[in-house]
Design an enzyme around this catalytic site. Structure first.
Site, PDB file in Angstrom:
ATOM      1  N   ILE A   1     -19.606 -19.172  -4.364  1.00  0.00           N
ATOM      2  CA  ILE A   1     -19.100 -17.913  -3.779  1.00  0.00           C
ATOM      3  C   ILE A   1     -20.015 -16.732  -4.080  1.00  0.00           C
ATOM      4  O   ILE A   1     -19.754 -15.618  -3.661  1.00  0.00           O
ATOM      5  CB  ILE A   1     -17.660 -17.581  -4.268  1.00  0.00           C
ATOM      6  CG1 ILE A   1     -17.530 -17.696  -5.786  1.00  0.00           C
ATOM      7  CG2 ILE A   1     -16.652 -18.449  -3.565  1.00  0.00           C
ATOM      8  CD1 ILE A   1     -16.150 -17.335  -6.304  1.00  0.00           C
ATOM      9  N   GLY A   2     -21.085 -17.001  -4.818  1.00  0.00           N
ATOM     10  CA  GLY A   2     -21.997 -15.880  -5.085  1.00  0.00           C
ATOM     11  C   GLY A   2     -23.303 -16.379  -5.676  1.00  0.00           C
ATOM     12  O   GLY A   2     -23.292 -17.342  -6.440  1.00  0.00           O
TER      13      GLY A   2
ATOM     14  N   GLY B   1     -29.374 -12.837  -9.208  1.00  0.00           N
ATOM     15  CA  GLY B   1     -30.733 -13.024  -9.737  1.00  0.00           C
ATOM     16  C   GLY B   1     -30.895 -14.335 -10.474  1.00  0.00           C
ATOM     17  O   GLY B   1     -31.556 -15.247 -10.020  1.00  0.00           O
ATOM     18  N   PHE B   2     -30.184 -14.426 -11.617  1.00  0.00           N
ATOM     19  CA  PHE B   2     -30.398 -15.635 -12.425  1.00  0.00           C
ATOM     20  C   PHE B   2     -29.073 -16.361 -12.632  1.00  0.00           C
ATOM     21  O   PHE B   2     -28.892 -17.063 -13.595  1.00  0.00           O
ATOM     22  CB  PHE B   2     -31.005 -15.254 -13.772  1.00  0.00           C
ATOM     23  CG  PHE B   2     -30.294 -14.114 -14.434  1.00  0.00           C
ATOM     24  CD1 PHE B   2     -30.780 -12.819 -14.361  1.00  0.00           C
ATOM     25  CD2 PHE B   2     -29.086 -14.318 -15.103  1.00  0.00           C
ATOM     26  CE1 PHE B   2     -30.097 -11.758 -14.945  1.00  0.00           C
ATOM     27  CE2 PHE B   2     -28.392 -13.266 -15.682  1.00  0.00           C
ATOM     28  CZ  PHE B   2     -28.892 -11.984 -15.605  1.00  0.00           C
ATOM     29  N   ALA B   3     -28.153 -16.148 -11.734  1.00  0.00           N
ATOM     30  CA  ALA B   3     -26.857 -16.822 -11.906  1.00  0.00           C
ATOM     31  C   ALA B   3     -26.288 -17.213 -10.556  1.00  0.00           C
ATOM     32  O   ALA B   3     -26.685 -16.688  -9.515  1.00  0.00           O
ATOM     33  CB  ALA B   3     -25.891 -15.887 -12.625  1.00  0.00           C
ATOM     34  N   LYS B   4     -25.354 -18.158 -10.632  1.00  0.00           N
ATOM     35  CA  LYS B   4     -24.651 -18.598  -9.415  1.00  0.00           C
ATOM     36  C   LYS B   4     -23.172 -18.618  -9.791  1.00  0.00           C
ATOM     37  O   LYS B   4     -22.825 -18.923 -10.939  1.00  0.00           O
ATOM     38  CB  LYS B   4     -25.181 -20.007  -9.074  1.00  0.00           C
ATOM     39  CG  LYS B   4     -24.468 -20.678  -7.944  1.00  0.00           C
ATOM     40  CD  LYS B   4     -25.269 -21.787  -7.277  1.00  0.00           C
ATOM     41  CE  LYS B   4     -25.819 -22.797  -8.237  1.00  0.00           C
ATOM     42  NZ  LYS B   4     -26.211 -24.036  -7.507  1.00  0.00           N
ATOM     43  N   VAL B   5     -22.308 -18.244  -8.839  1.00  0.00           N
ATOM     44  CA  VAL B   5     -20.873 -18.297  -9.119  1.00  0.00           C
ATOM     45  C   VAL B   5     -20.226 -19.293  -8.171  1.00  0.00           C
ATOM     46  O   VAL B   5     -20.433 -19.209  -6.957  1.00  0.00           O
ATOM     47  CB  VAL B   5     -20.220 -16.905  -8.959  1.00  0.00           C
ATOM     48  CG1 VAL B   5     -18.709 -17.011  -9.075  1.00  0.00           C
ATOM     49  CG2 VAL B   5     -20.759 -15.947 -10.015  1.00  0.00           C
TER      50      VAL B   5
ATOM     51  N   ASP C   1     -22.913  -0.228 -14.829  1.00  0.00           N
ATOM     52  CA  ASP C   1     -23.380  -0.773 -13.550  1.00  0.00           C
ATOM     53  C   ASP C   1     -22.227  -0.761 -12.547  1.00  0.00           C
ATOM     54  O   ASP C   1     -22.040  -1.703 -11.789  1.00  0.00           O
ATOM     55  CB  ASP C   1     -23.928  -2.192 -13.764  1.00  0.00           C
ATOM     56  CG  ASP C   1     -24.773  -2.665 -12.575  1.00  0.00           C
ATOM     57  OD1 ASP C   1     -25.001  -3.882 -12.449  1.00  0.00           O
ATOM     58  OD2 ASP C   1     -25.163  -1.800 -11.765  1.00  0.00           O
TER      59      ASP C   1
HETATM   60  C1  LIG Z   1     -16.936 -12.299  -2.641  1.00  0.00           C
HETATM   61  N1  LIG Z   1     -15.701 -13.063  -2.650  1.00  0.00           N
HETATM   62  C2  LIG Z   1     -14.966 -13.325  -1.545  1.00  0.00           C
HETATM   63  C3  LIG Z   1     -13.887 -14.037  -1.937  1.00  0.00           C
HETATM   64 BR1  LIG Z   1     -12.563 -14.630  -0.791  1.00  0.00          BR
HETATM   65  C4  LIG Z   1     -13.914 -14.230  -3.307  1.00  0.00           C
HETATM   66  C5  LIG Z   1     -15.071 -13.604  -3.711  1.00  0.00           C
HETATM   67  C6  LIG Z   1     -15.556 -13.570  -5.112  1.00  0.00           C
HETATM   68  O1  LIG Z   1     -16.698 -13.329  -5.330  1.00  0.00           O
HETATM   69  N2  LIG Z   1     -14.623 -13.812  -6.077  1.00  0.00           N
HETATM   70  C7  LIG Z   1     -14.855 -13.822  -7.449  1.00  0.00           C
HETATM   71  N3  LIG Z   1     -13.842 -14.081  -8.307  1.00  0.00           N
HETATM   72  N4  LIG Z   1     -14.328 -14.018  -9.581  1.00  0.00           N
HETATM   73  C8  LIG Z   1     -15.635 -13.712  -9.498  1.00  0.00           C
HETATM   74  C9  LIG Z   1     -15.992 -13.586  -8.193  1.00  0.00           C
HETATM   75  C10 LIG Z   1     -17.421 -13.224  -8.096  1.00  0.00           C
HETATM   76  N5  LIG Z   1     -17.840 -13.054  -9.496  1.00  0.00           N
HETATM   77  C11 LIG Z   1     -19.044 -12.515  -9.860  1.00  0.00           C
HETATM   78  O2  LIG Z   1     -19.365 -12.415 -11.021  1.00  0.00           O
HETATM   79  N6  LIG Z   1     -19.856 -12.080  -8.825  1.00  0.00           N
HETATM   80  C12 LIG Z   1     -21.107 -11.369  -9.129  1.00  0.00           C
HETATM   81  C13 LIG Z   1     -21.375 -10.396  -8.006  1.00  0.00           C
HETATM   82  N7  LIG Z   1     -22.356  -9.380  -8.439  1.00  0.00           N
HETATM   83  C14 LIG Z   1     -22.195  -8.150  -7.641  1.00  0.00           C
HETATM   84  C15 LIG Z   1     -23.547  -7.502  -7.623  1.00  0.00           C
HETATM   85  C16 LIG Z   1     -24.538  -8.565  -7.989  1.00  0.00           C
HETATM   86  C17 LIG Z   1     -23.751  -9.858  -8.205  1.00  0.00           C
HETATM   87  C18 LIG Z   1     -22.225 -12.365  -9.295  1.00  0.00           C
HETATM   88  C19 LIG Z   1     -22.977 -12.308 -10.459  1.00  0.00           C
HETATM   89  C20 LIG Z   1     -24.023 -13.199 -10.624  1.00  0.00           C
HETATM   90  C21 LIG Z   1     -24.327 -14.130  -9.622  1.00  0.00           C
HETATM   91  C22 LIG Z   1     -23.544 -14.162  -8.461  1.00  0.00           C
HETATM   92  C23 LIG Z   1     -22.489 -13.272  -8.284  1.00  0.00           C
HETATM   93  C24 LIG Z   1     -16.752 -13.464 -10.409  1.00  0.00           C
HETATM   94  C25 LIG Z   1     -16.995 -14.262 -11.582  1.00  0.00           C
HETATM   95  C26 LIG Z   1     -16.538 -12.902 -11.720  1.00  0.00           C
END
Ligand SMILES: Cn1cc(Br)cc1C(=O)Nc1[nH]nc2c1CN(C(=O)N[C@H](CN1CCCC1)c1ccccc1)C21CC1
Length: 344
Positions: free
Chosen positions: A17-18, A21-25, A132
């Site tokens: 879902i994301g 830079g150096f991470a994937k979610v 941030d």
């Molecule tokens: C965008 N989206 C749409 C739906 Br439906 C759910 C989501 C979603 O991202 N849900 C979500 N739940 N929990 C998390 C997320 C995304 N997420 C994140 O931590 N997302 C951040 C997003 N940042 C914003 C600016 C730079 C990156 C991320 C950090 C590193 C790598 C990838 C993503 C967490 C874990 C905390």
């Protein structure tokens, strides 16, 4: 898909879902409860010099527990990776919510902004600053409740932490003038400026300072001049001027925001402690005690150490289910998985 053996039997991965830079979610299921979680995966080799940022983020997340801060459930470290198991926010980014509605009304903006103020006041009271804050770092859960994420840049200025220079990637559109000037700064004032940018984005649907050319963007930020569209009320204009104050010493503080008339708007002032989520719940403890075949007080003695292992995740996810009025159930097979990985 790479098999992450460290999470086998504990979590089941679904989709990405994301990507940052150096991470994937990735979206995943916590098998003992069936609850959805978001797992932030970082490869240690890719992290390189950014490894301290992860430790910083983890130390901060372990001491935070608030309704409007994305909850940490578990940390798993292997030789090659960090797996940070966090609360899943199924409502996506606040940014997308604003864009699809063009802009929000003053009352809807107030509802969201009160939640941000509550979370940031809680952070500042603990001596942290997020540093941030931007719409992409504010997510919505299934109940349109706001959740702050990405504490990789947060600092504990009075913790003797030499405040890092502005190292965050991404455009400094939300950066305060003192940041743009590369001055040593304390976090709190920088957060208030970013909150001013956030509130402006909620009310207007676009950013106060924006320019594709970085130098003219800097000039605009340093000038502190931005457009005040006619649809903004005088009260909103006044509040935003107090937050987008170029001199950090003259900028309104979060403490003053808590009782600001635009914020309270004859409703109750915000208490920064309104969101505490970690607490002792006998039903959740009893269920886990039963599965582990131990007495409830034994179970709580273990849980209140907050080791952020699988049991912490299970307990916090059961708490979330109970708060949503869902039945408490556990799939004991997942609880039996031998804990053969180093937990930090
Ligand atoms: C965008 N989206 C749409 C739906 Br439906 C759910 C989501 C979603 O991202 N849900 C979500 N739940 N929990 C998390 C997320 C995304 N997420 C994140 O931590 N997302 C951040 C997003 N940042 C914003 C600016 C730079 C990156 C991320 C950090 C590193 C790598 C990838 C993503 C967490 C874990 C905390």
């Amino acid at each position: 898909m790479v098999r992450y053996s460290a999470l086998k039997g504990l979590y089941e991965f679904e989709k990405t879902i994301g990507c940052g830079g150096f991470a994937k979610v990735k979206l995943a299921t916590h098998l003992a409860t069936g609850e959805k979680v978001a797992i932030k995966i970082m490869s240690k080799s890719a992290l390189g010099k950014d490894l301290p940022r992860v430790k910083l983020e983890l130390r901060a997340l372990k001491s935070l527990s608030h309704r409007h801060i994305c909850q940490l459930y578990q940390v798993i470290e292997t030789e090659t990776h960090f797996f940070i198991i966090l609360e899943y926010c199924s409502g996506g980014e606040l940014f997308d919510h604003i864009v699809e509605k063009n802009r929000l009304s003053e009352s809807e903006s107030r509802i969201f902004f009160r939640q941000i103020v509550s979370a940031v006041a809680y952070l500042h009271n603990l001596g942290y600053a997020h540093r941030d804050l931007k719409p992409e770092n504010v997510l919505l859960d299934h109940e349109q409740c706001l959740k702050l994420i990405d504490f990789g840049l947060c600092a504990k200025p009075d913790g003797g932490m030499k405040s890092l220079l502005f190292t965050s990637c991404g455009s400094p559109t939300y950066a305060a003038p003192e940041l743009v000037l590369g001055k040593q700064y304390l976090g709190p004032e920088v957060d208030v400026w970013a909150m001013g940018v956030l509130l402006y984005a909620l009310l207007c649907g676009y950013l106060p300072f924006d320019d594709h050319n970085i130098d003219s963007l800097y000039k605009k930020i340093l000038s502190g001049r931005y457009e005040e569209p006619s649809f903004m009320t005088d009260a909103s204009k006044r509040l935003i001027r107090q937050m987008l104050q170029t001199d950090p010493k003259k900028r309104i503080t979060v403490a003053e925001l808590l009782t600001h008339p635009w914020i309270t708007n004859n409703s109750n002032p915000i208490s920064p402690y309104s969101g505490l989520v970690k607490k002792q719940d006998d039903d959740c403890i009893a269920l886990m005690a039963q599965c582990h075949r131990v007495m409830p007080d034994e179970m709580w003695k273990y849980l209140r150490k907050w080791k952020y292992d699988y049991n912490t995740a299970t307990y916090l996810l059961l708490l979330g289910r109970k708060r949503r009025g869902l039945p408490l159930k556990l799939n004991t097979a997942a609880l039996k998985v031998p804990i053969n990985i180093k937990h930090i």
